[in-house]
Design a protein around this motif. Structure first.
Motif, PDB file in Angstrom:
ATOM      1  N   TYR A 158       0.879  -1.183   0.000  1.00  0.00           N
ATOM      2  CA  TYR A 158       0.000   0.000   0.000  1.00  0.00           C
ATOM      3  C   TYR A 158       0.905   1.217   0.000  1.00  0.00           C
ATOM      4  N   GLY A 159       1.308   1.629  -1.192  1.00  0.00           N
ATOM      5  CA  GLY A 159       2.216   2.755  -1.324  1.00  0.00           C
ATOM      6  C   GLY A 159       1.572   3.815  -2.203  1.00  0.00           C
ATOM      7  N   PRO A 160       2.362   4.670  -2.819  1.00  0.00           N
ATOM      8  CA  PRO A 160       1.786   5.663  -3.755  1.00  0.00           C
ATOM      9  C   PRO A 160       0.851   4.972  -4.751  1.00  0.00           C
ATOM     10  N   ALA A 161       1.280   3.807  -5.236  1.00  0.00           N
ATOM     11  CA  ALA A 161       0.383   2.914  -5.981  1.00  0.00           C
ATOM     12  C   ALA A 161       0.183   1.683  -5.107  1.00  0.00           C
ATOM     13  N   THR A 162      -0.921   0.997  -5.297  1.00  0.00           N
ATOM     14  CA  THR A 162      -1.114  -0.270  -4.588  1.00  0.00           C
ATOM     15  C   THR A 162      -0.724  -1.376  -5.550  1.00  0.00           C
ATOM     16  N   MET A 163       0.285  -2.161  -5.134  1.00  0.00           N
ATOM     17  CA  MET A 163       0.794  -3.203  -6.037  1.00  0.00           C
ATOM     18  C   MET A 163       0.686  -4.574  -5.397  1.00  0.00           C
ATOM     19  N   LEU A 164       0.456  -5.576  -6.225  1.00  0.00           N
ATOM     20  CA  LEU A 164       0.510  -6.984  -5.815  1.00  0.00           C
ATOM     21  C   LEU A 164       1.719  -7.604  -6.488  1.00  0.00           C
ATOM     22  N   ILE A 165       2.601  -8.204  -5.709  1.00  0.00           N
ATOM     23  CA  ILE A 165       3.736  -8.947  -6.246  1.00  0.00           C
ATOM     24  C   ILE A 165       3.469 -10.409  -5.905  1.00  0.00           C
ATOM     25  N   LEU A 166       3.461 -11.274  -6.933  1.00  0.00           N
ATOM     26  CA  LEU A 166       2.960 -12.636  -6.761  1.00  0.00           C
ATOM     27  C   LEU A 166       3.871 -13.650  -7.427  1.00  0.00           C
ATOM     28  N   THR A 167       4.004 -14.827  -6.824  1.00  0.00           N
ATOM     29  CA  THR A 167       4.587 -15.981  -7.507  1.00  0.00           C
ATOM     30  C   THR A 167       3.710 -17.198  -7.265  1.00  0.00           C
ATOM     31  N   VAL A 168       3.431 -17.916  -8.373  1.00  0.00           N
ATOM     32  CA  VAL A 168       2.786 -19.231  -8.258  1.00  0.00           C
ATOM     33  C   VAL A 168       3.807 -20.255  -8.750  1.00  0.00           C
ATOM     34  N   LYS A 169       5.095 -19.899  -8.436  1.00  0.00           N
ATOM     35  CA  LYS A 169       6.240 -20.777  -8.723  1.00  0.00           C
ATOM     36  C   LYS A 169       6.542 -20.936 -10.207  1.00  0.00           C
ATOM     37  N   ASN A 170       6.214 -19.836 -10.984  1.00  0.00           N
ATOM     38  CA  ASN A 170       6.785 -19.776 -12.343  1.00  0.00           C
ATOM     39  C   ASN A 170       7.215 -18.341 -12.608  1.00  0.00           C
ATOM     40  N   GLY A 171       8.169 -17.914 -11.748  1.00  0.00           N
ATOM     41  CA  GLY A 171       8.663 -16.549 -11.859  1.00  0.00           C
ATOM     42  C   GLY A 171       7.831 -15.625 -10.986  1.00  0.00           C
ATOM     43  N   THR A 183      -9.677  -3.275 -10.140  1.00  0.00           N
ATOM     44  CA  THR A 183      -9.027  -4.582 -10.274  1.00  0.00           C
ATOM     45  C   THR A 183      -7.522  -4.424 -10.412  1.00  0.00           C
ATOM     46  N   PHE A 184      -6.811  -5.506 -10.212  1.00  0.00           N
ATOM     47  CA  PHE A 184      -5.357  -5.512 -10.381  1.00  0.00           C
ATOM     48  C   PHE A 184      -5.038  -5.864 -11.832  1.00  0.00           C
ATOM     49  N   ILE A 185      -4.158  -5.081 -12.432  1.00  0.00           N
ATOM     50  CA  ILE A 185      -3.767  -5.258 -13.832  1.00  0.00           C
ATOM     51  C   ILE A 185      -2.271  -5.569 -13.881  1.00  0.00           C
ATOM     52  N   VAL A 186      -1.874  -6.483 -14.765  1.00  0.00           N
ATOM     53  CA  VAL A 186      -0.445  -6.806 -14.901  1.00  0.00           C
ATOM     54  C   VAL A 186       0.317  -5.545 -15.293  1.00  0.00           C
ATOM     55  N   SER A 187       1.309  -5.174 -14.486  1.00  0.00           N
ATOM     56  CA  SER A 187       2.139  -3.992 -14.800  1.00  0.00           C
ATOM     57  C   SER A 187       3.610  -4.365 -14.925  1.00  0.00           C
ATOM     58  N   HIS A 188       4.004  -5.459 -14.334  1.00  0.00           N
ATOM     59  CA  HIS A 188       5.407  -5.917 -14.385  1.00  0.00           C
ATOM     60  C   HIS A 188       5.394  -7.416 -14.674  1.00  0.00           C
ATOM     61  N   PRO A 189       5.343  -7.806 -15.978  1.00  0.00           N
ATOM     62  CA  PRO A 189       5.116  -9.216 -16.355  1.00  0.00           C
ATOM     63  C   PRO A 189       6.157 -10.196 -15.829  1.00  0.00           C
ATOM     64  N   SER A 190       7.416  -9.778 -15.739  1.00  0.00           N
ATOM     65  CA  SER A 190       8.447 -10.725 -15.289  1.00  0.00           C
ATOM     66  C   SER A 190       9.510  -9.968 -14.485  1.00  0.00           C
ATOM     67  N   ILE A 191       9.445 -10.117 -13.168  1.00  0.00           N
ATOM     68  CA  ILE A 191      10.339  -9.360 -12.280  1.00  0.00           C
ATOM     69  C   ILE A 191      11.588 -10.185 -11.965  1.00  0.00           C
ATOM     70  N   LYS A 192      12.736  -9.610 -12.243  1.00  0.00           N
ATOM     71  CA  LYS A 192      14.022 -10.236 -11.915  1.00  0.00           C
ATOM     72  C   LYS A 192      14.830  -9.230 -11.094  1.00  0.00           C
ATOM     73  N   ILE A 193      15.435  -9.681  -9.995  1.00  0.00           N
ATOM     74  CA  ILE A 193      16.241  -8.748  -9.194  1.00  0.00           C
ATOM     75  C   ILE A 193      17.489  -8.398  -9.998  1.00  0.00           C
ATOM     76  N   PRO A 194      17.741  -7.104 -10.239  1.00  0.00           N
ATOM     77  CA  PRO A 194      18.902  -6.748 -11.066  1.00  0.00           C
ATOM     78  C   PRO A 194      20.203  -7.055 -10.329  1.00  0.00           C
ATOM     79  N   ALA A 271      11.070 -14.917   0.810  1.00  0.00           N
ATOM     80  CA  ALA A 271      12.196 -15.729   0.329  1.00  0.00           C
ATOM     81  C   ALA A 271      11.827 -16.443  -0.972  1.00  0.00           C
ATOM     82  N   LEU A 272      10.583 -16.918  -1.077  1.00  0.00           N
ATOM     83  CA  LEU A 272      10.168 -17.592  -2.309  1.00  0.00           C
ATOM     84  C   LEU A 272      10.122 -16.597  -3.472  1.00  0.00           C
ATOM     85  N   ILE A 273       9.579 -15.414  -3.227  1.00  0.00           N
ATOM     86  CA  ILE A 273       9.534 -14.386  -4.275  1.00  0.00           C
ATOM     87  C   ILE A 273      10.952 -14.030  -4.699  1.00  0.00           C
TER      88      ILE A 273
END
Ligand code: FBP
Length: 317
Positions: A158-171, A183-194, A271-273
């Motif tokens: 719950y920040g300036p934008a409200t975001m959901l970060i999710l894994t169902v164990k495929n990224g 509703t929640f809309i996909v905004s970051h299709p594939s998140i990788k820690i740089p 840790a899983l994310i």
């Protein structure tokens, strides 16, 4: 004209998850939309401040901690596919009055509102969740599975934008809440820690209570000119480091060797994310996801972020 993203959470879940899991994640996110609305107007509705009660961790529970807990608990128990809920705000497991009958049921472990100390000062807070299969022995043993057995994990920030970060164990995938379509809309299709080590996040006020390996790491981080950032909301500090590269540390303290953060509903889901995004998480020696929990509210030292930084901690033990 920028192209409006349109893939909704419901569409993503229908493509990637069994119906029952879809139901559980949708319940958590619909509860989070109610919590978001309350947070946005909290100053107008007298729900800031302490509830004058303490939780099992002997921490003062904020009014919004308890309100968020109730909203999530009731929404999940209404799904009829959840056989137990473990929450930071509940001493014991919450189970439905009628045990779920579905072939596949789940247990959910949740930190309803992480970052309690920041609620009243309008700084980002979040809801963190972990979902496991109900292994049909008894609800408690379903909750005490190693983090690696999680079926899904995520957080709502719950920040300036409200975001959901999710894994169902495929990224890892990121969604942004769109109030125009509720509703929640996909905004970051594939998140990788740089692979950039930009930030370290630790409460340096604890410096005199840190053990040598953590102090050594701080010296190392400063020698590498890694910048310090600490919001005091795990979910917000983790989120920044996930997107920008870095490490969050809540080590064991001299008088509190197991640290402060809860393994089951703070350590394991993040840790899983982190691992699904190419990072890592340890307690200083073991991978967080390989720890077999003993109790619902056990705490753990937590070092989470870029693999190289986390391994730096391990190597110093
Ligand atoms: P809760 O707010 O859910 O109890 O979480 C613990 C937490 O607030 C983390 O969000 C945060 O990173 C940490 O504790 C802050 O602790 P401290 O005030 O000791 O730095």
């Amino acid at each position: 004209m920028t192209k409006q993203r349109t893939t909704t959470l419901a569409h993503y879940l229908s493509e990637t998850s069994p119906t029952e899991l879809n139901t559980v994640i949708s319940a958590i996110t619909s509860a989070s939309i109610k919590i978001r609305a309350l947070i946005h107007t909290a100053g107008l509705t007298d729900i800031y401040g302490s509830s004058q009660t303490t939780n099992i961790h002997d921490e003062e529970a904020q009014k919004l901690d308890l309100i968020a807990n109730t909203i999530i608990k009731e929404t999940l128990l209404d799904t009829t596919v959840v056989s137990a809920i473990a929450s930071e705000e509940e001493d014991t497991l919450c189970t439905p009055s009628v045990p779920p009958q579905k072939t596949r049921n789940y247990v959910v472990l949740i930190d309803p509102l992480d970052g309690s100390s920041n609620i009243d000062v309008n700084i980002s807070v979040g809801t963190i969740f972990a979902i496991y299969d109900d292994i049909k022995e008894n609800p408690l043993s379903s909750c005490l599975q190693p983090g690696r057995n999680q079926i899904a994990a995520g957080y709502i920030l719950y920040g300036p934008a409200t975001m959901l970060i999710l894994t169902v164990k495929n990224g890892v995938i990121g969604f942004t809440y769109d109030p125009n379509h509720d509703t929640f809309i996909v905004s970051h299709p594939s998140i990788k820690i740089p692979d950039t080590h930009q930030y370290y996040s630790i409460n340096e006020g604890n410096t005199y209570r840190l053990r040598p390996e953590s102090l050594n790491f701080l010296t190392y981080a400063k020698s590498q000119h890694i910048s310090s950032r600490y919001v005091g909301s795990l979910v917000a500090d983790f989120h920044r480091n996930l997107f920008k590269g870095g490490i969050y540390l809540y080590p064991g303290l001299i008088e509190k060797p197991n640290g402060k953060l809860r393994l089951l509903y703070e350590g394991n889901p993040l840790a899983l994310i982190c691992e699904q995004a190419g990072g890592n998480a340890t307690n200083g020696t073991d991978n967080i996801l390989d720890i077999t929990p003993k109790t619902l509210h056990q705490t753990t030292p937590l070092f989470i972020g870029n693999t190289a930084l986390v391994q730096h901690i391990n190597s110093r033990d």
